[in-house]
Scaffold this motif. Structure first.
Motif, PDB file in Angstrom:
ATOM      1  N   UNK A  32       0.920  -1.215   0.199  1.00 21.35           N
ATOM      2  CA  UNK A  32       0.161  -0.143  -0.024  1.00 21.35           C
ATOM      3  C   UNK A  32       0.979   1.626   0.013  1.00 21.35           C
ATOM      4  N   UNK A  33       1.903   1.390   0.444  1.00 18.79           N
ATOM      5  CA  UNK A  33       3.104   2.480   0.450  1.00 18.79           C
ATOM      6  C   UNK A  33       3.089   2.959  -1.281  1.00 18.79           C
ATOM      7  N   UNK A  34       2.926   2.123  -2.007  1.00 19.58           N
ATOM      8  CA  UNK A  34       2.756   2.394  -3.887  1.00 19.58           C
ATOM      9  C   UNK A  34       1.378   4.150  -4.228  1.00 19.58           C
ATOM     10  N   UNK A  35       1.912   4.592  -4.452  1.00 20.49           N
ATOM     11  CA  UNK A  35       0.784   5.349  -4.916  1.00 20.49           C
ATOM     12  C   UNK A  35       0.256   5.139  -6.148  1.00 20.49           C
ATOM     13  N   UNK A  36      -0.903   5.039  -6.617  1.00 25.33           N
ATOM     14  CA  UNK A  36      -1.997   4.159  -7.090  1.00 25.33           C
ATOM     15  C   UNK A  36      -1.420   4.858  -8.465  1.00 25.33           C
ATOM     16  N   UNK A  37      -0.484   6.244  -8.971  1.00 21.58           N
ATOM     17  CA  UNK A  37      -0.202   6.347  -9.897  1.00 21.58           C
ATOM     18  C   UNK A  37       1.354   5.796 -10.375  1.00 21.58           C
ATOM     19  N   UNK A  38       2.353   5.252  -9.361  1.00 23.22           N
ATOM     20  CA  UNK A  38       2.800   4.383  -9.727  1.00 23.22           C
ATOM     21  C   UNK A  38       2.760   2.709  -9.973  1.00 23.22           C
ATOM     22  N   UNK A  39       1.366   2.002 -10.202  1.00 31.12           N
ATOM     23  CA  UNK A  39       1.352   0.634  -9.767  1.00 31.12           C
ATOM     24  C   UNK A  39       1.298   0.624 -11.805  1.00 31.12           C
ATOM     25  N   UNK A  40       0.734   1.453 -11.897  1.00 32.64           N
ATOM     26  CA  UNK A  40      -0.010   2.007 -13.284  1.00 32.64           C
ATOM     27  C   UNK A  40       0.977   1.761 -13.853  1.00 32.64           C
ATOM     28  N   UNK A  41       2.175   2.283 -13.525  1.00 34.62           N
ATOM     29  CA  UNK A  41       3.582   2.418 -14.136  1.00 34.62           C
ATOM     30  C   UNK A  41       4.451   0.749 -14.359  1.00 34.62           C
ATOM     31  N   UNK A  42       4.625   0.258 -13.185  1.00 28.70           N
ATOM     32  CA  UNK A  42       4.659  -1.137 -13.011  1.00 28.70           C
ATOM     33  C   UNK A  42       4.099  -1.868 -13.900  1.00 28.70           C
ATOM     34  N   UNK A  43       2.687  -1.843 -14.033  1.00 26.02           N
ATOM     35  CA  UNK A  43       1.932  -2.648 -14.997  1.00 26.02           C
ATOM     36  C   UNK A  43       1.744  -2.929 -15.732  1.00 26.02           C
ATOM     37  N   UNK A  44       1.765  -1.375 -16.538  1.00 24.20           N
ATOM     38  CA  UNK A  44       1.929  -1.345 -17.772  1.00 24.20           C
ATOM     39  C   UNK A  44       3.458  -1.861 -18.494  1.00 24.20           C
ATOM     40  N   UNK A  45       4.315  -1.507 -17.786  1.00 25.84           N
ATOM     41  CA  UNK A  45       5.454  -2.331 -18.534  1.00 25.84           C
ATOM     42  C   UNK A  45       5.960  -3.205 -18.194  1.00 25.84           C
ATOM     43  N   UNK A  46       4.992  -3.846 -17.111  1.00 18.23           N
ATOM     44  CA  UNK A  46       5.229  -5.236 -17.617  1.00 18.23           C
ATOM     45  C   UNK A  46       4.535  -6.138 -18.264  1.00 18.23           C
ATOM     46  N   UNK A  47       3.823  -5.530 -18.538  1.00 19.38           N
ATOM     47  CA  UNK A  47       2.846  -5.883 -19.380  1.00 19.38           C
ATOM     48  C   UNK A  47       3.402  -5.771 -21.193  1.00 19.38           C
ATOM     49  N   UNK A  48       3.843  -4.821 -21.281  1.00 19.86           N
ATOM     50  CA  UNK A  48       4.845  -4.827 -22.461  1.00 19.86           C
ATOM     51  C   UNK A  48       5.813  -5.784 -22.374  1.00 19.86           C
ATOM     52  N   UNK A  49       6.461  -5.390 -21.525  1.00 18.44           N
ATOM     53  CA  UNK A  49       7.845  -6.875 -21.368  1.00 18.44           C
ATOM     54  C   UNK A  49       7.626  -8.068 -21.829  1.00 18.44           C
ATOM     55  N   UNK A  50       6.151  -8.756 -21.132  1.00 16.20           N
ATOM     56  CA  UNK A  50       5.826  -9.919 -21.361  1.00 16.20           C
ATOM     57  C   UNK A  50       5.222  -9.707 -22.926  1.00 16.20           C
ATOM     58  N   UNK A  51       4.459  -9.600 -23.333  1.00 15.50           N
ATOM     59  CA  UNK A  51       3.685  -9.195 -24.811  1.00 15.50           C
ATOM     60  C   UNK A  51       4.468  -8.458 -25.577  1.00 15.50           C
TER      61      UNK A  51
END
Length: 51
Positions: A32-51
């Protein structure tokens, strides 16, 4: 994608990688220490790396 699952060894490593990405995203989402903005950056970069 077809070459990724040509034999059992490469399929194992592909599934292992996808499961590792899922676990990583679950741990990031639980922290919960991550701000939601940073979470979306991590999610999007992970999905870009996977696909």
């Amino acid at each position: 994608m077809e070459l990724l699952f040509t034999n059992t060894i490469s399929a194992f490593f592909a599934v292992d990688f996808l499961i590792s990405c899922d676990v990583f995203l679950v741990f990031i989402n639980m922290d919960l220490s991550f701000i939601s903005y940073y979470r979306w950056i991590i999610f999007s970069s992970t999905f870009i790396f996977v696909f």
